[in-house]
Design a protein around this motif. Structure first.
Motif, PDB file in Angstrom:
ATOM      1  N   GLU A  84     -30.282  12.560  90.773  1.00  0.00           N
ATOM      2  CA  GLU A  84     -29.596  12.853  89.518  1.00  0.00           C
ATOM      3  C   GLU A  84     -28.928  11.570  89.038  1.00  0.00           C
ATOM      4  O   GLU A  84     -28.234  10.904  89.805  1.00  0.00           O
ATOM      5  CB  GLU A  84     -28.539  13.938  89.739  1.00  0.00           C
ATOM      6  CG  GLU A  84     -27.664  14.220  88.525  1.00  0.00           C
ATOM      7  CD  GLU A  84     -26.459  15.066  88.878  1.00  0.00           C
ATOM      8  OE1 GLU A  84     -26.532  16.289  88.735  1.00  0.00           O
ATOM      9  OE2 GLU A  84     -25.437  14.481  89.324  1.00  0.00           O
ATOM     10  N   ALA A 122     -33.743   9.823  73.819  1.00  0.00           N
ATOM     11  CA  ALA A 122     -34.524   9.750  75.059  1.00  0.00           C
ATOM     12  C   ALA A 122     -35.998   9.976  74.753  1.00  0.00           C
ATOM     13  O   ALA A 122     -36.356  10.771  73.876  1.00  0.00           O
ATOM     14  CB  ALA A 122     -34.035  10.803  76.052  1.00  0.00           C
ATOM     15  N   ASN A 148     -33.726  15.748  72.147  1.00  0.00           N
ATOM     16  CA  ASN A 148     -33.711  14.523  72.949  1.00  0.00           C
ATOM     17  C   ASN A 148     -32.746  13.481  72.404  1.00  0.00           C
ATOM     18  O   ASN A 148     -32.768  12.331  72.827  1.00  0.00           O
ATOM     19  CB  ASN A 148     -35.115  13.927  73.034  1.00  0.00           C
ATOM     20  CG  ASN A 148     -35.688  13.551  71.678  1.00  0.00           C
ATOM     21  OD1 ASN A 148     -35.532  14.274  70.707  1.00  0.00           O
ATOM     22  ND2 ASN A 148     -36.370  12.413  71.610  1.00  0.00           N
ATOM     23  N   GLN A 160     -25.169  11.709  79.137  1.00  0.00           N
ATOM     24  CA  GLN A 160     -26.489  12.276  79.419  1.00  0.00           C
ATOM     25  C   GLN A 160     -26.649  12.459  80.928  1.00  0.00           C
ATOM     26  O   GLN A 160     -26.006  11.761  81.719  1.00  0.00           O
ATOM     27  CB  GLN A 160     -27.600  11.345  78.927  1.00  0.00           C
ATOM     28  CG  GLN A 160     -27.602  11.050  77.443  1.00  0.00           C
ATOM     29  CD  GLN A 160     -28.546   9.910  77.138  1.00  0.00           C
ATOM     30  OE1 GLN A 160     -28.331   8.779  77.549  1.00  0.00           O
ATOM     31  NE2 GLN A 160     -29.606  10.197  76.419  1.00  0.00           N
ATOM     32  N   TYR A 162     -29.914  12.802  83.767  1.00  0.00           N
ATOM     33  CA  TYR A 162     -31.348  12.754  84.029  1.00  0.00           C
ATOM     34  C   TYR A 162     -31.623  13.204  85.461  1.00  0.00           C
ATOM     35  O   TYR A 162     -30.829  12.943  86.370  1.00  0.00           O
ATOM     36  CB  TYR A 162     -31.885  11.333  83.849  1.00  0.00           C
ATOM     37  CG  TYR A 162     -31.887  10.833  82.426  1.00  0.00           C
ATOM     38  CD1 TYR A 162     -33.029  10.927  81.634  1.00  0.00           C
ATOM     39  CD2 TYR A 162     -30.755  10.267  81.866  1.00  0.00           C
ATOM     40  CE1 TYR A 162     -33.037  10.473  80.323  1.00  0.00           C
ATOM     41  CE2 TYR A 162     -30.746   9.805  80.554  1.00  0.00           C
ATOM     42  CZ  TYR A 162     -31.893   9.918  79.794  1.00  0.00           C
ATOM     43  OH  TYR A 162     -31.892   9.459  78.502  1.00  0.00           O
ATOM     44  N   TYR A 163     -32.768  13.876  85.644  1.00  0.00           N
ATOM     45  CA  TYR A 163     -33.237  14.226  86.975  1.00  0.00           C
ATOM     46  C   TYR A 163     -34.598  13.574  87.183  1.00  0.00           C
ATOM     47  O   TYR A 163     -35.539  13.837  86.427  1.00  0.00           O
ATOM     48  CB  TYR A 163     -33.312  15.750  87.142  1.00  0.00           C
ATOM     49  CG  TYR A 163     -31.951  16.381  87.196  1.00  0.00           C
ATOM     50  CD1 TYR A 163     -31.269  16.517  88.406  1.00  0.00           C
ATOM     51  CD2 TYR A 163     -31.307  16.797  86.038  1.00  0.00           C
ATOM     52  CE1 TYR A 163     -30.001  17.067  88.455  1.00  0.00           C
ATOM     53  CE2 TYR A 163     -30.032  17.345  86.079  1.00  0.00           C
ATOM     54  CZ  TYR A 163     -29.382  17.476  87.297  1.00  0.00           C
ATOM     55  OH  TYR A 163     -28.126  18.009  87.348  1.00  0.00           O
ATOM     56  N   LEU A 164     -34.682  12.703  88.178  1.00  0.00           N
ATOM     57  CA  LEU A 164     -35.889  11.915  88.409  1.00  0.00           C
ATOM     58  C   LEU A 164     -36.538  12.325  89.724  1.00  0.00           C
ATOM     59  O   LEU A 164     -35.874  12.406  90.769  1.00  0.00           O
ATOM     60  CB  LEU A 164     -35.553  10.422  88.442  1.00  0.00           C
ATOM     61  CG  LEU A 164     -34.804   9.881  87.216  1.00  0.00           C
ATOM     62  CD1 LEU A 164     -34.552   8.391  87.365  1.00  0.00           C
ATOM     63  CD2 LEU A 164     -35.571  10.175  85.937  1.00  0.00           C
ATOM     64  N   ALA A 280     -37.758   7.576  83.343  1.00  0.00           N
ATOM     65  CA  ALA A 280     -37.117   8.011  82.102  1.00  0.00           C
ATOM     66  C   ALA A 280     -36.702   6.783  81.311  1.00  0.00           C
ATOM     67  O   ALA A 280     -36.444   5.722  81.886  1.00  0.00           O
ATOM     68  CB  ALA A 280     -35.907   8.897  82.390  1.00  0.00           C
ATOM     69  N   CYS A 323     -35.834  19.871  81.569  1.00  0.00           N
ATOM     70  CA  CYS A 323     -35.847  18.427  81.362  1.00  0.00           C
ATOM     71  C   CYS A 323     -36.845  18.013  80.291  1.00  0.00           C
ATOM     72  O   CYS A 323     -37.914  18.587  80.163  1.00  0.00           O
ATOM     73  CB  CYS A 323     -36.186  17.691  82.661  1.00  0.00           C
ATOM     74  SG  CYS A 323     -34.775  17.509  83.758  1.00  0.00           S
ATOM     75  N   GLY A 326     -37.200  13.878  82.163  1.00  0.00           N
ATOM     76  CA  GLY A 326     -36.062  13.557  83.011  1.00  0.00           C
ATOM     77  C   GLY A 326     -34.724  13.904  82.415  1.00  0.00           C
ATOM     78  O   GLY A 326     -33.763  14.158  83.135  1.00  0.00           O
ATOM     79  N   LEU A 327     -34.609  13.910  81.073  1.00  0.00           N
ATOM     80  CA  LEU A 327     -33.327  14.191  80.427  1.00  0.00           C
ATOM     81  C   LEU A 327     -33.027  15.677  80.495  1.00  0.00           C
ATOM     82  O   LEU A 327     -33.808  16.503  80.036  1.00  0.00           O
ATOM     83  CB  LEU A 327     -33.353  13.740  78.970  1.00  0.00           C
ATOM     84  CG  LEU A 327     -32.133  14.156  78.121  1.00  0.00           C
ATOM     85  CD1 LEU A 327     -30.879  13.450  78.599  1.00  0.00           C
ATOM     86  CD2 LEU A 327     -32.385  13.869  76.656  1.00  0.00           C
ATOM     87  N   TYR A 328     -31.863  16.004  81.063  1.00  0.00           N
ATOM     88  CA  TYR A 328     -31.417  17.388  81.089  1.00  0.00           C
ATOM     89  C   TYR A 328     -30.557  17.623  79.862  1.00  0.00           C
ATOM     90  O   TYR A 328     -29.443  17.096  79.741  1.00  0.00           O
ATOM     91  CB  TYR A 328     -30.614  17.681  82.360  1.00  0.00           C
ATOM     92  CG  TYR A 328     -30.113  19.104  82.446  1.00  0.00           C
ATOM     93  CD1 TYR A 328     -31.007  20.152  82.657  1.00  0.00           C
ATOM     94  CD2 TYR A 328     -28.771  19.396  82.317  1.00  0.00           C
ATOM     95  CE1 TYR A 328     -30.559  21.460  82.732  1.00  0.00           C
ATOM     96  CE2 TYR A 328     -28.309  20.706  82.403  1.00  0.00           C
ATOM     97  CZ  TYR A 328     -29.215  21.733  82.610  1.00  0.00           C
ATOM     98  OH  TYR A 328     -28.769  23.032  82.686  1.00  0.00           O
TER      99      TYR A 328
END
Length: 427
Positions: A84, A122, A148, A160, A162-164, A280, A323, A326-328
């Motif tokens: 995260e 994003a 986004n 922001q 992100y989850y990668l 991302a 997502c 990657g952007l939550y």
């Protein structure tokens, strides 16, 4: 025949005796096994830029539709676990002191007092640097209505998350000392390596509790070999040889770059193999009021603070469903604002949280807005069924009353019977 009968009788008696003995044997000696429990620590590594260029571009020379133009901030997860990444962008300059940061692109465009709309856009997919990777045909189509896009608030913050995804290749672990840490170049979480082990017996015992990292003795340039906690003795000895290798465990929590620069130990960082996912990218965009000449002092710096942590599969899988590359996109709910030119903007309306009615309160007296003929409503981006963005322009009489008042606000009632408010300041 009689001999055979006798043999059968003896065999049967033997089986009965054996059956009777078994319960007695089952209640024999007892014992105790102590199992030590360790904590698995994964080395995180996420590549991000160490510098970024952002320019005020009032004439849109670099990109049509962008009066704030920036390089792309690129993130790549090279860790062996999902991560995260929380991003907090902070803008500094006169834009948050002498001007207003407004919540919509149109509010900045129609402003007569030097207001600005700043946002972070994003990428919705990563196949190159094309504008269409942001989910639009042209950058001028990006606005606060896009999922986004994250708008800077009045205080100059845009947050922001992100989850990668975990790196697709096998990770590589390397060592570095304080004096050489700058050579790593890109963001890394470092882990200090604990006391050295040089005997197989010590390593075998340690693997019962922790992951162990093996280095070729005297050669710090070679990657470390990881022995996973719980590995069998044969696996340990195949990767570790007395007198030839040394082994370490991770000591303490993850450290940042500055802490390692000030330290004096040996540290480990991890990097993954070829990454197909876990990427991302975002960039800064904006719309500036034409009512002033924009200079560097207006927006002189953007600071990007980021924190990175590993997340378990349940958390990642839950968040990844929502997502955008990657952007939550966290739900912030409907927002209302009135710019200095008297443009009312109600954003984030949905089918569940939609517009019902609105009013203005001037010096303690409340007035309804929905049937007032001197207010021009714009419903092009809004519907009673799905919500969207609803706008209204106050007429000259309203603007005069707002200017003369000591306290004014607009209140919007939503379909769940809650209300949202915004103060009004007309210059």
């Amino acid at each position: 025949m009689s001999n055979k009968k006798l043999l059968s009788t003896v065999l049967a008696a033997s089986l009965v005796a054996t059956t009777m003995v078994l319960p007695v044997m089952a209640s024999g000696p007892s014992g105790t096994v102590d199992v030590e429990v360790g904590v698995k620590k994964n080395a995180l590594r996420v590549q991000v830029p160490t510098r970024l260029a952002v320019e005020i571009d009032p004439y849109e020379a670099a990109q049509e539709g962008c009066q704030i133009f920036s390089d792309e901030f690129k993130m790549t997860n090279l860790s062996d676990i999902n991560v995260e990444v929380k991003i907090d962008s902070k803008v500094a300059g006169n834009v948050v002191t002498n001007s207003n940061l407004v919540s919509s692109k149109d509010a900045a465009e129609s402003s007569q007092s030097g207001d600005a709309w700043l946002a972070v856009a994003a990428k919705t997919q990563i196949s190159g640097d094309a504008v269409k990777d942001y989910g639009v045909d042209s950058m001028k189509d990006l606005s606060e209505t896009k999922s986004n896009v994250t708008t800077f608030n009045k205080s100059g913050d845009a947050n922001q998350t992100y989850y990668l995804k975990v790196a697709s290749g096998d990770p590589v672990y390397k060592t570095v000392t304080s004096g050489d840490v700058a050579e790593v170049g890109e963001y890394t979480e470092f882990y200090e390596l604990g006391s050295m082990m040089d005997k197989s017996g010590d390593v075998i015992k340690e693997v019962e509790k922790n992951d162990v990292y093996v280095a070729k003795s005297g050669d710090a340039t070679q990657p470390l070999v990881k022995i996973t906690r719980g590995a069998k003795s044969d696996d340990v000895t195949s990767k570790f040889t007395d007198g030839t290798n040394v082994a370490y465990v991770i000591s303490g929590d993850a450290l940042g770059l500055d802490a390692v620069k000030d330290g004096n130990g040996t540290y480990m960082y991890g990097e993954g193999g070829a990454v197909k996912e876990g990427k991302a990218q975002f960039r800064y965009i904006g719309k500036l009021s034409d009512s002033k000449e924009w200079v560097k002092a207006d927006i002189n710096k953007i600071t990007i603070n980021y924190t990175i942590k590993g997340v378990g599969p349940d958390t990642y899988n839950t968040k990844a469903e929502n997502c955008i590359q990657g952007l939550y996109a966290a739900e912030t709910g409907p927002q209302v604002s009135v710019n200095s030119a008297g443009l009312l903007s109600i954003t984030g309306l949905t089918a569940e949280l939609n517009y019902v009615s609105s009013s203005a309160t001037i010096d303690g007296t409340e007035y309804g807005l929905d049937t007032d003929g001197s207010i021009t409503w714009d419903e092009d981006a809004w519907s009673a069924e799905e919500g969207g963005v609803l706008k209204a322009q106050f007429g000259n009489n309203w603007l005069s009353d707002f200017r003369a008042s000591s306290s004014s606000k607009v209140t919007v009632k939503l379909s769940d019977n809650t209300t949202i408010e915004a103060s009004v300041s007309i210059k």
